[in-house]
Write an enzyme that holds these catalytic residues in place. Sequence first.
Site, PDB file in Angstrom:
ATOM      1  N   LYS A  54       0.841  -1.209   0.000  1.00 56.03           N
ATOM      2  CA  LYS A  54       0.000   0.000   0.000  1.00 56.03           C
ATOM      3  C   LYS A  54       0.876   1.259   0.000  1.00 56.03           C
ATOM      4  O   LYS A  54       0.626   2.204  -0.755  1.00 56.03           O
ATOM      5  CB  LYS A  54      -0.907   0.008   1.248  1.00 56.03           C
ATOM      6  CG  LYS A  54      -2.037  -1.015   1.172  1.00 56.03           C
ATOM      7  CD  LYS A  54      -2.793  -1.135   2.507  1.00 56.03           C
ATOM      8  CE  LYS A  54      -3.897  -2.175   2.414  1.00 56.03           C
ATOM      9  NZ  LYS A  54      -4.589  -2.438   3.689  1.00 56.03           N
ATOM     10  N   GLN A  98      -4.128  -0.877  10.009  1.00 52.14           N
ATOM     11  CA  GLN A  98      -4.177  -2.212   9.413  1.00 52.14           C
ATOM     12  C   GLN A  98      -4.773  -3.215  10.406  1.00 52.14           C
ATOM     13  O   GLN A  98      -4.390  -3.264  11.571  1.00 52.14           O
ATOM     14  CB  GLN A  98      -2.766  -2.645   8.980  1.00 52.14           C
ATOM     15  CG  GLN A  98      -2.715  -3.958   8.228  1.00 52.14           C
ATOM     16  CD  GLN A  98      -3.389  -3.926   6.845  1.00 52.14           C
ATOM     17  OE1 GLN A  98      -3.563  -2.864   6.254  1.00 52.14           O
ATOM     18  NE2 GLN A  98      -3.770  -5.074   6.354  1.00 52.14           N
ATOM     19  N   ASP A 124     -10.664   3.759   4.861  1.00 50.27           N
ATOM     20  CA  ASP A 124     -11.204   2.397   4.849  1.00 50.27           C
ATOM     21  C   ASP A 124     -12.731   2.393   4.853  1.00 50.27           C
ATOM     22  O   ASP A 124     -13.349   1.370   4.554  1.00 50.27           O
ATOM     23  CB  ASP A 124     -10.749   1.638   6.105  1.00 50.27           C
ATOM     24  CG  ASP A 124      -9.503   0.795   5.872  1.00 50.27           C
ATOM     25  OD1 ASP A 124      -9.376   0.218   4.776  1.00 50.27           O
ATOM     26  OD2 ASP A 124      -8.673   0.702   6.793  1.00 50.27           O
TER      27      ASP A 124
HETATM   28  N1  GUN Z   1      -6.800  -6.058   6.707  1.00 48.12           N
HETATM   29  C1  GUN Z   1      -7.226  -6.800   5.644  1.00 48.12           C
HETATM   30  N2  GUN Z   1      -7.890  -6.003   4.756  1.00 48.12           N
HETATM   31  C2  GUN Z   1      -7.886  -4.756   5.272  1.00 48.12           C
HETATM   32  C3  GUN Z   1      -8.423  -3.517   4.822  1.00 48.12           C
HETATM   33  O1  GUN Z   1      -9.047  -3.388   3.756  1.00 48.12           O
HETATM   34  N3  GUN Z   1      -8.203  -2.449   5.647  1.00 48.12           N
HETATM   35  C4  GUN Z   1      -7.529  -2.555   6.824  1.00 48.12           C
HETATM   36  N4  GUN Z   1      -7.386  -1.442   7.564  1.00 48.12           N
HETATM   37  N5  GUN Z   1      -7.034  -3.690   7.268  1.00 48.12           N
HETATM   38  C5  GUN Z   1      -7.204  -4.789   6.497  1.00 48.12           C
END
Ligand code: GUN
Length: 316
Positions: A54, A98, A124
């Site tokens: 990311k 995350q 998110d």
């Molecule tokens: N862990 C797995 N997928 C995601 C996501 O889309 N956002 C976040 N913050 N954590 C994750």
Amino acid sequence: MSARVLDGTAVGNQIRGELRPRIAEFTARAGRPPGLGIVLAGDNPGSEIYVATKLKSAGDLGCRTDLIRVPAAASLDEALAAVQRLNQDDSYDGILVQSPLPEGMGPEAEQVVFDTIDPAKDVDGFTPVNVGLFVQNRARLVPCTPRGVIELLRRSGIELKGARAVVVGRSDIVGKPMAMLLLHEHATVTVCHSRTKDLPSVVREADLVVVAIGRTAFVQPEWVKPGATVIDVGTNRVTDAAEVERLFAPDSPRRAAFVRRGALVVGDVHPGVSAVAGALTPVPGGVGPLTIALLLNNTLVAAEARLARRPAMSRA
Ligand code: GUN
């Protein structure tokens, strides 16, 4: 016959290509790039890889990125303090914490941390304010993975209006928002989970199946209606050679990849489904690149909204 491959890498690249000039234009107008702060608590190996991808992708497109690490043994208060700092710092437009958080932070930690994120920076789409707006189909920031799936389907010409859609999995991150987005697209939606009775017969009804249950090769070829579209959100790390041999034919390139690396990432859908489905996302290279592309989209959307909200004088 083999299913059409829905190439998430290509569509993700296309979306990122569209975002690049918009990010450059924002940067020129605002006098600073869009800023994304990612909080990574603990040392979950999967999260390390996701977060690195990311950050790299956002940096490549011209965003400012920062990684805020919180030690695995840290208290929940330390994670909350990291989020508060990002909330208060005007140079960050997007905040992502995350998931999962370290178990030691307690069972409610994730909810409490997400509740603390400024909704205007919630790239998110997990805060209660944004979830509420989303349910009413008026959210600016929508969860990245489900939104990426819709973008892939739309750009692949797959009709959702009136389609029977089955979502397997009911997580807050994928299953629930996926179902809601499909509803907004006028599909008829069923959500299945671990307690669903006769899951195969429910899946067999579907024109579109989205699987996000976190179980390796769970959905079997006999469960899928011939010609259905199947979206595999799973990313399960397989290290057992016998399991790889059960799943993949001797001449499959995936077997060779396993021999080279000693591990494979396998989805929630059995590879044999490709002989039945009309269209299928690969793992890897299906949904993953779209999640990242939509995160960058949300970061730009948040940045543009925050800039527009600022009083004109303070922009000088
Ligand atoms: N862990 C797995 N997928 C995601 C996501 O889309 N956002 C976040 N913050 N954590 C994750």
